[in-house]
Design an enzyme around this catalytic site. Structure first.
Site, PDB file in Angstrom:
ATOM      1  N   ASP A  26       0.783  -1.250   0.000  1.00 44.23           N
ATOM      2  CA  ASP A  26       0.000   0.000   0.000  1.00 44.23           C
ATOM      3  C   ASP A  26       0.815   1.300   0.000  1.00 44.23           C
ATOM      4  O   ASP A  26       1.755   1.441   0.798  1.00 44.23           O
ATOM      5  CB  ASP A  26      -0.858   0.101   1.262  1.00 44.23           C
ATOM      6  CG  ASP A  26      -1.585  -1.165   1.620  1.00 44.23           C
ATOM      7  OD1 ASP A  26      -1.496  -2.136   0.871  1.00 44.23           O
ATOM      8  OD2 ASP A  26      -2.240  -1.169   2.671  1.00 44.23           O
ATOM      9  N   GLU A 208     -10.528  -2.243   3.798  1.00 45.97           N
ATOM     10  CA  GLU A 208      -9.209  -1.747   4.195  1.00 45.97           C
ATOM     11  C   GLU A 208      -8.987  -0.359   3.571  1.00 45.97           C
ATOM     12  O   GLU A 208      -9.638   0.008   2.598  1.00 45.97           O
ATOM     13  CB  GLU A 208      -8.105  -2.695   3.712  1.00 45.97           C
ATOM     14  CG  GLU A 208      -8.236  -4.109   4.283  1.00 45.97           C
ATOM     15  CD  GLU A 208      -7.090  -5.033   3.900  1.00 45.97           C
ATOM     16  OE1 GLU A 208      -6.575  -5.723   4.791  1.00 45.97           O
ATOM     17  OE2 GLU A 208      -6.709  -5.089   2.720  1.00 45.97           O
TER      18      GLU A 208
HETATM   19  C1  FRU Z   1      -3.964  -3.583   2.667  1.00 46.84           C
HETATM   20  C2  FRU Z   1      -3.373  -3.971   4.014  1.00 46.84           C
HETATM   21  C3  FRU Z   1      -3.760  -2.963   5.065  1.00 46.84           C
HETATM   22  C4  FRU Z   1      -2.665  -3.111   6.081  1.00 46.84           C
HETATM   23  C5  FRU Z   1      -1.465  -3.390   5.205  1.00 46.84           C
HETATM   24  C6  FRU Z   1      -0.478  -4.354   5.805  1.00 46.84           C
HETATM   25  O1  FRU Z   1      -3.273  -4.097   1.576  1.00 46.84           O
HETATM   26  O2  FRU Z   1      -3.784  -5.282   4.360  1.00 46.84           O
HETATM   27  O3  FRU Z   1      -5.057  -3.158   5.592  1.00 46.84           O
HETATM   28  O4  FRU Z   1      -2.509  -1.957   6.856  1.00 46.84           O
HETATM   29  O5  FRU Z   1      -1.958  -3.934   4.001  1.00 46.84           O
HETATM   30  O6  FRU Z   1       0.671  -4.423   5.017  1.00 46.84           O
END
Ligand code: FRU
Length: 503
Positions: A26, A208
């Site tokens: 992300d 998310e």
């Molecule tokens: C989304 C996610 C988020 C989390 C991060 C962990 O891709 O699962 O929810 O903060 O990646 O790397």
């Protein structure tokens, strides 16, 4: 470059950010500050699979060339540093500023490790920087917001200035409840609960990485609307990870959506009717920049999909980011809809634009000028064709390539990567994505297609529909073929080669 290196680097993008030799997912903490765009991201500093989550960092002055910086916020024995955001604390509400200089404050999720006193929970923490975002100090009072939940994460903080007052607002998810929770704060340290949005529309996977921002409808500053974006994994319209959005009002406490089709858990039959940020399989965890001047709303997504993310055949790095998108809001048949366009800075990096070619297409028509990295502007008038489009990044003998086609009878755009190159590393990868597409008033379809060493990004219907897909073609696959089936079509296309300066 020796041959071993060049083989390994076959897929390194020219126009997209990827880390030098590590994993990323992300985008985090996107912020414009003192003339520099900062892209932080979920990063494994020690390898190229998802692990040891820390905030990596890259900077740019033009949104096209990115320079990798040292890891910004590393994981430690107690916590991994999950996704979050950064604000410029102009009034020094947090008190972290020194010598009258506004601090940057990062709000991230502490994903606590076994052995930590908070083991088993995810909670929101802060860190600050007084050197413009290069070095960070964690706040001793962390976490600043906990619900003792194992799945409470991805805080996106912005400054709300409206009828209800002026304060910080945080949007974060309770991932397995399919909800976005809103909180407010005066100082980024003490947070007060405001309201909950969801479940609504797409709930085929956990929620998310939310975002909440204001945009004018049809460029009318007197008609401001609020947009709530939330990413969902899996359950996207073409499988796996995807993002959706809602448009409505935010009164400083509650977000009310006017685009909700399903209250509560999704209706599987209506998934294609929900508003998707992107219809492709590789645009996830998209969030917007803070503090960009001139009311610009810029977003970046992670170009990958949790279905196969750890397996894509790149090395020593893994996963690119998407191009940066300019996001706006228009009214379509009375409904507010997001329009996304690659930032003009990408076109500004063009090094050569070939003359417009007009081609009558019946069967297969090879086109001169295909390259591994280019922008293809094409307007297609389908005529009597059942399907018409082009195969990009094709092999010389035409047996391999990525098919981008329009089926006017079904109102459908198809991006087919089943024969795009290396597809065998994961069973979910070879696939054909479909998106609804409408013809212009004259019956034609205009697409902007950005091709890079491991991706295609298609912007259709003036940016109302986007399809982003990873592909892994051989470097020698650069041919371009127009095709039609079932009849004759006309195409007008213009090829632009893009190059970028070293950051
Ligand atoms: C989304 C996610 C988020 C989390 C991060 C962990 O891709 O699962 O929810 O903060 O990646 O790397």
């Amino acid at each position: 470059m020796n041959s071993v290196t060049s083989t390994l680097e076959t897929y390194r993008p020219a126009m997209h950010y990827a880390a030098k030799d590590t994993w990323l997912n992300d985008p985090n903490g996107l912020v414009f500050h003192e003339g520099i765009y900062h892209l932080y991201y979920q990063n494994n500093p020690f390898g190229n699979v998802h692990s040891n989550m820390s905030w990596g960092h890259a900077t740019s002055t033009d949104l096209v060339s990115w320079k990798e910086q040292p890891v910004a916020i590393p994981c430690d024995d107690a916590e991994e540093i999950y996704s979050g955001s950064i604000v410029v604390d102009t009034a020094n509400s947090s008190g972290f500023g020194v010598d009258g200089k506004a601090p940057l404050v990062a709000i991230y999720t502490s994903a606590y490790k076994p052995g930590s006193p908070h083991e088993g929970t995810q909670a929101q923490s802060i860190a600050w920087s007084t050197d413009g975002g290069y070095t960070w100090t964690k706040y001793a009072g962390n976490p600043v917001l906990t619900r003792n939940s194992p799945e409470f994460r991805d805080p996106k903080v912005f400054r709300y200035n409206g009828p209800a007052g002026s304060y910080w607002v945080m949007a974060a998810v309770e991932a397995h409840a399919f909800t976005v929770l809103l909180y407010r704060s005066e100082d980024l340290k003490k947070w007060e609960y405001l309201s909950t949005f969801g479940p609504a529309n797409g709930t085929g996977g956990i929620w998310e990485c939310p975002d909440l921002f204001e945009l004018p409808l049809n460029d009318d500053a007197a008609a401001m609307k609020w947009v709530l974006t939330v990413n969902m994994n899996p359950g996207g319209p073409n499988g796996g990870s995807a993002g959706q959005y809602f448009v409505g009002e935010f009164d400083g406490v509650t977000f009310s959506s006017e685009t909700t089709l399903t209250e509560g858990m999704q209706d599987p039959e209506r998934v294609p009717d929900y508003q998707w940020l992107d219809w492709g399989r590789d645009y996830y965890a998209a969030v917007s920049f803070s503090n960009v001047p001139d009311g610009r709303r810029l977003m970046i997504g992670w170009m990958n999909n949790w279905q196969y993310a750890n397996h894509i055949p790149t090395s020593p790095w893994r996963s690119p980011m998407s191009l940066v998108r300019d996001v706006s809001l228009v009214s379509v048949n009375g409904q507010p809809r997001l329009v996304q366009q690659p930032v003009p800075e990408v076109r500004a990096a063009s090094i050569f634009t070939a003359p417009l070619q007009r081609v009558t297409v019946n069967g297969q028509v090879p086109v001169e000028g295909g390259t591994a990295v280019q922008l293809i502007d094409i307007t297609i008038t389908p005529g009597s064709a059942e399907e018409v489009g082009l195969v990009v990044r094709g092999s010389a003998n035409g047996t391999v390539g990525t098919r981008i086609g329009i089926r006017p009878g079904n109102g459908e755009l198809i991006v087919d990567r089943t024969r795009s190159g290396d597809t065998r590393f994961h069973e979910a990868f070879p696939s054909s994505s479909r998106a609804p597409i409408a013809a212009g008033q004259d019956g034609s379809y205009t697409l902007q297609i950005f091709v890079d060493h491991c991706s295609v990004e298609v912007f259709a219907n003036g940016g109302l529909v986007t399809v982003t897909e990873l592909i892994f073609p051989d470097r020698t696959q650069t041919s371009l073929v127009l095709y039609s089936t079932g009849g004759t079509a006309d195409a007008a296309l213009q090829l632009t080669n893009i190059g970028k300066k070293e950051a």
